[in-house]
Write an enzyme that holds these catalytic residues in place. Structure first.
Site, PDB file in Angstrom:
ATOM      1  N   ARG A 284       1.560  -5.620  12.706  1.00 31.85           N
ATOM      2  CA  ARG A 284       1.608  -5.217  14.445  1.00 31.85           C
ATOM      3  C   ARG A 284       0.294  -6.175  15.629  1.00 31.85           C
ATOM      4  O   ARG A 284       1.357  -5.417  16.685  1.00 31.85           O
ATOM      5  CB  ARG A 284      -0.325  -4.533  13.625  1.00 31.85           C
TER       6      ARG A 284
ATOM      7  N   ARG B 245       2.093   1.509  10.121  1.00 28.31           N
ATOM      8  CA  ARG B 245       1.757   1.473   9.280  1.00 28.31           C
ATOM      9  C   ARG B 245       2.756   1.278   7.742  1.00 28.31           C
ATOM     10  O   ARG B 245       4.480   2.013   7.872  1.00 28.31           O
ATOM     11  CB  ARG B 245       1.145   2.931   8.828  1.00 28.31           C
TER      12      ARG B 245
ATOM     13  N   SER C 232     -10.136  -6.120  11.040  1.00 28.59           N
ATOM     14  CA  SER C 232     -11.669  -5.317  10.467  1.00 28.59           C
ATOM     15  C   SER C 232     -12.174  -6.392   9.731  1.00 28.59           C
ATOM     16  O   SER C 232     -11.935  -6.789   8.523  1.00 28.59           O
ATOM     17  CB  SER C 232     -10.976  -3.603   9.208  1.00 28.59           C
TER      18      SER C 232
ATOM     19  N   ARG D 151       1.041  -1.305   0.589  1.00 30.29           N
ATOM     20  CA  ARG D 151       0.297   0.254  -0.378  1.00 30.29           C
ATOM     21  C   ARG D 151       0.322   0.902  -0.030  1.00 30.29           C
ATOM     22  O   ARG D 151       1.835   1.806   0.622  1.00 30.29           O
ATOM     23  CB  ARG D 151      -1.055   0.074   1.483  1.00 30.29           C
TER      24      ARG D 151
ATOM     25  N   GLU E  84      -6.013  -0.877  16.062  1.00 31.16           N
ATOM     26  CA  GLU E  84      -6.724  -1.206  15.027  1.00 31.16           C
ATOM     27  C   GLU E  84      -5.445  -2.801  14.620  1.00 31.16           C
ATOM     28  O   GLU E  84      -4.299  -2.356  14.085  1.00 31.16           O
ATOM     29  CB  GLU E  84      -7.143  -1.035  13.587  1.00 31.16           C
TER      30      GLU E  84
END
Length: 423
Positions: free
Chosen positions: A391, A277, A352, A262, A349
């Site tokens: 994460r 991130r 999801s 990403r 987070e």
């Protein structure tokens, strides 16, 4: 993609639901209605002109057989031909614009989703585990990782630039252990493991909703017109595109480990330090393709499957239901699972889990044959992280850190990693 018949027949309902996301979306609905009316008007005129052309063509044949002059009628047919060709081109442009407009409209939030503007309006559903009370000042995972020699940010930047990290030694072993542990757990629950391609065609990303809206977040190989996947959801969900499934084959549960890529175009200045991130990160994904009648029951199960990973790892977390303004583009309803990070003194987070209902299925044309009606119906698609591996690694480093700088390995991972403590 929203069913255009729903927009035609109940535009006020569609506008009301979309307005809970963003009031500006109402304009797109009005544009769809305008284009749809224009499309139908052109089609009606085309049908009339084609009918007239066919009638005149038959008359020409009859007059020729009678030896009569047909030049005037032929001139009229030629005029009709020019007009028809012009309208056909106009129809093509209108239909293309209509399709593109529909592709920019997000999914309708389910009526059970709380109405809100952003993450501040999300609703906490439950918590699990108690955050550890340290008798020393807990360090952030990037400091722990650098001291242990398992996270190398400088060399990651040297190789690829910012937001890339080299994971080494016991860190690499821990990353691999997490991937294997997650896959073993999910396959034991009935998910079929898949190793999908990491490069996909543009239409595959259209199918799951990343294109056209999120073009800027994707890495593209221009020469081959292929994109690096931002998540395994993309190839997994598209496995059955353009197919009609048997009802008895539902539900289909799939899981895959892949790297994810990403550009994080909208994340400038966020989570600059550490591995929260990254432009490239590992993830184990869960995808369900299910019967529409029980997709919300399947969503609750999906969340529980992702939660179980954290429970077995002994990591405190909470589950929140996203409000309408914070929903992802393709989702009708989403639960986020947030893991506790001691250095930040808050939950972040880590998964999801979403029910996209038939939104993605319409874009992919994935259907099943309903045994009761004999008709083809769109499936419902669900997806969730099970979990984001980087994460999870960060959460382990922070929650299992010791005062001497070492990190205890969660018991469930020790056989995978080959040690009890990373020193």
């Amino acid at each position: 993609m929203i069913d255009i018949n729903l927009i035609r027949n109940n535009p006020d309902f569609v506008k009301e639901r979309l307005a809970t996301r963003d009031r500006e979306l109402v304009k797109l609905v009005d544009k769809v209605l305008e284009l749809d009316i224009k499309r139908r008007e052109i089609i009606k005129e085309l049908e009339n002109l084609r009918s007239e052309r066919n009638k005149l063509s038959k008359e020409i044949g009859k007059l020729k057989r009678e030896g009569k002059d047909v030049s005037d009628i032929q001139a009229k047919v030629k005029e009709l031909k020019v007009r028809i060709e012009k309208l056909e081109e106009e129809l093509r442009k209108v239909e293309e614009e209509l399709k593109n407009t529909l592709l920019w409209i997000p999914n309708l939030p389910h009526e059970s989703v709380p109405v809100g503007e952003d993450e501040n309006d999300n609703v906490e559903v439950r918590r699990w585990g108690e955050p550890r009370k340290f008798n020393f000042e807990p360090k952030p995972h990037w400091e722990i990782g650098e001291r242990l020699g398992i996270l190398d940010f400088k060399r990651g930047a040297k190789l690829s630039g910012s937001r890339f990290t080299v994971i080494k030694g016991w860190g690499a072993r821990l990353e691999r252990a997490l991937i294997n542990f997650m896959l073993d757990l999910h396959t034991s629950k009935g998910y079929k493991e898949v190793c999908p391609p990491h490069l996909v065609k543009p239409e595959i990303l259209v199918g799951t909703g990343q294109l056209p809206k999120f073009e800027e977040d994707l890495y593209k190989c221009e020469r081959d017109n292929l994109y690096l996947i931002p998540t395994a959801e993309v190839p997994l969900t598209n496995l059955y595109r353009e197919e009609i499934l048997r009802e008895e084959d539902l539900p289909i549960y799939l899981t895959a480990y892949t790297p994810c890529y990403r550009r994080e175009a909208g994340a400038y200045g966020k989570d600059i330090r550490g591995i929260i991130r990254q432009h490239q990160f590992d993830k184990v994904e869960l995808v369900k393709i299910v019967h529409p009648d029980n997709s919300y029951e399947e969503l609750e199960k999906l969340v529980r499957d992702a939660e179980e990973v954290l429970q077995l790892l002994g990591l405190p977390y909470r589950v929140v239901e996203l409000c309408t303004g914070d929903l992802g583009f393709s989702a009708a309803k989403t639960y986020d699972i947030e893991v506790w990070l001691p250095s930040q003194n808050r939950y972040r987070e880590i998964s999801s889990c979403s029910n996209c209902e038939d939104f993605q299925a319409r874009r992919m044309n994935t259907r099943f044959k309903d045994s009761k009606t004999g008709k083809n119906r769109f499936v419902h698609t669900l997806n969730g992280s099970g979990l984001a591996v980087g994460r999870t690694l960060a959460a382990i480093l922070e929650n299992y850190q010791r005062e001497d700088g070492s990190v205890e390995v969660p018991e469930v991972l020790r056989d995978y990693v080959g040690t009890d403590v990373i020193k």
